[in-house]
Design a protein around this motif. Sequence first.
Motif, PDB file in Angstrom:
ATOM      1  N   UNK A   6       0.827  -1.217   0.000  1.00  0.00           N
ATOM      2  CA  UNK A   6       0.000   0.000   0.000  1.00  0.00           C
ATOM      3  C   UNK A   6       0.858   1.263   0.000  1.00  0.00           C
ATOM      4  N   UNK A   7       1.918   1.264   0.824  1.00  0.00           N
ATOM      5  CA  UNK A   7       2.788   2.439   0.892  1.00  0.00           C
ATOM      6  C   UNK A   7       3.535   2.654  -0.422  1.00  0.00           C
ATOM      7  N   UNK A   8       4.043   1.577  -1.004  1.00  0.00           N
ATOM      8  CA  UNK A   8       4.760   1.675  -2.274  1.00  0.00           C
ATOM      9  C   UNK A   8       3.819   2.132  -3.382  1.00  0.00           C
ATOM     10  N   UNK A   9       2.623   1.582  -3.402  1.00  0.00           N
ATOM     11  CA  UNK A   9       1.632   1.986  -4.400  1.00  0.00           C
ATOM     12  C   UNK A   9       1.302   3.468  -4.264  1.00  0.00           C
ATOM     13  N   UNK A  10       1.086   3.930  -3.041  1.00  0.00           N
ATOM     14  CA  UNK A  10       0.760   5.346  -2.810  1.00  0.00           C
ATOM     15  C   UNK A  10       1.906   6.249  -3.259  1.00  0.00           C
ATOM     16  N   UNK A  11       3.123   5.865  -2.935  1.00  0.00           N
ATOM     17  CA  UNK A  11       4.295   6.662  -3.304  1.00  0.00           C
ATOM     18  C   UNK A  11       4.416   6.762  -4.820  1.00  0.00           C
ATOM     19  N   UNK A  12       4.251   5.635  -5.509  1.00  0.00           N
ATOM     20  CA  UNK A  12       4.377   5.642  -6.966  1.00  0.00           C
ATOM     21  C   UNK A  12       3.210   6.360  -7.630  1.00  0.00           C
ATOM     22  N   UNK A  13       2.021   6.256  -7.055  1.00  0.00           N
ATOM     23  CA  UNK A  13       0.877   6.984  -7.616  1.00  0.00           C
ATOM     24  C   UNK A  13       1.063   8.486  -7.468  1.00  0.00           C
ATOM     25  N   UNK A  53      13.858   6.948  -8.724  1.00  0.00           N
ATOM     26  CA  UNK A  53      13.919   8.283  -8.126  1.00  0.00           C
ATOM     27  C   UNK A  53      12.799   8.489  -7.098  1.00  0.00           C
ATOM     28  N   UNK A  54      11.656   7.874  -7.335  1.00  0.00           N
ATOM     29  CA  UNK A  54      10.514   8.034  -6.432  1.00  0.00           C
ATOM     30  C   UNK A  54      10.678   7.277  -5.118  1.00  0.00           C
ATOM     31  N   UNK A  55      11.570   6.286  -5.108  1.00  0.00           N
ATOM     32  CA  UNK A  55      11.721   5.446  -3.912  1.00  0.00           C
ATOM     33  C   UNK A  55      13.167   5.382  -3.424  1.00  0.00           C
ATOM     34  N   UNK A  56      14.008   6.265  -3.907  1.00  0.00           N
ATOM     35  CA  UNK A  56      15.433   6.209  -3.582  1.00  0.00           C
ATOM     36  C   UNK A  56      15.695   6.245  -2.083  1.00  0.00           C
ATOM     37  N   UNK A  57      14.935   7.027  -1.341  1.00  0.00           N
ATOM     38  CA  UNK A  57      15.165   7.101   0.103  1.00  0.00           C
ATOM     39  C   UNK A  57      14.907   5.754   0.780  1.00  0.00           C
ATOM     40  N   UNK A  58      13.903   5.026   0.310  1.00  0.00           N
ATOM     41  CA  UNK A  58      13.617   3.706   0.881  1.00  0.00           C
ATOM     42  C   UNK A  58      14.696   2.696   0.509  1.00  0.00           C
ATOM     43  N   UNK A  60      17.884   3.460  -0.135  1.00  0.00           N
ATOM     44  CA  UNK A  60      19.085   3.852   0.610  1.00  0.00           C
ATOM     45  C   UNK A  60      19.008   3.430   2.076  1.00  0.00           C
ATOM     46  N   UNK A  61      17.823   3.492   2.668  1.00  0.00           N
ATOM     47  CA  UNK A  61      17.669   3.144   4.084  1.00  0.00           C
ATOM     48  C   UNK A  61      17.568   1.639   4.303  1.00  0.00           C
ATOM     49  N   UNK A  62      17.366   0.899   3.206  1.00  0.00           N
ATOM     50  CA  UNK A  62      17.206  -0.548   3.323  1.00  0.00           C
ATOM     51  C   UNK A  62      15.778  -0.988   3.570  1.00  0.00           C
ATOM     52  N   UNK A  63      14.851  -0.034   3.613  1.00  0.00           N
ATOM     53  CA  UNK A  63      13.444  -0.384   3.832  1.00  0.00           C
ATOM     54  C   UNK A  63      12.855  -1.114   2.625  1.00  0.00           C
ATOM     55  N   UNK A  64      13.339  -0.778   1.448  1.00  0.00           N
ATOM     56  CA  UNK A  64      12.879  -1.415   0.212  1.00  0.00           C
ATOM     57  C   UNK A  64      14.007  -2.314  -0.283  1.00  0.00           C
TER      58      UNK A  64
END
Length: 85
Positions: A6-13, A53-58, A60-64
């Motif tokens: 859900x979080x990944x979908x929201x971020x990409x949307x 680019x939309x998820x780079x922070x995740x 880098x932090x290892x969350x994704x």
Amino acid sequence: MAVTVEALSARLQQAFVGDKVDVTGDGYHFQVTIVSSRFTGLRAVQKQQHVYAAVQDWIASGELHALSMRTFTPEEWSTNGNNAG
């Protein structure tokens, strides 16, 4: 903390407003399909860079942990994308 579908979908949307975004996964491995006119004229690696680019922070932090993606222009999607497994 792991990223949810859900979080990944929201971020990409948010990053691809008005585009087709489909996300599946189990919390560690995600599959993403995005159909966007912004991909027109781009090579595959350039399309992936837009998504990353939309998820780079995740990342880098290892969350994704693992993200596989299929990226299409609307023309590519109508020609073969929606028939590809």
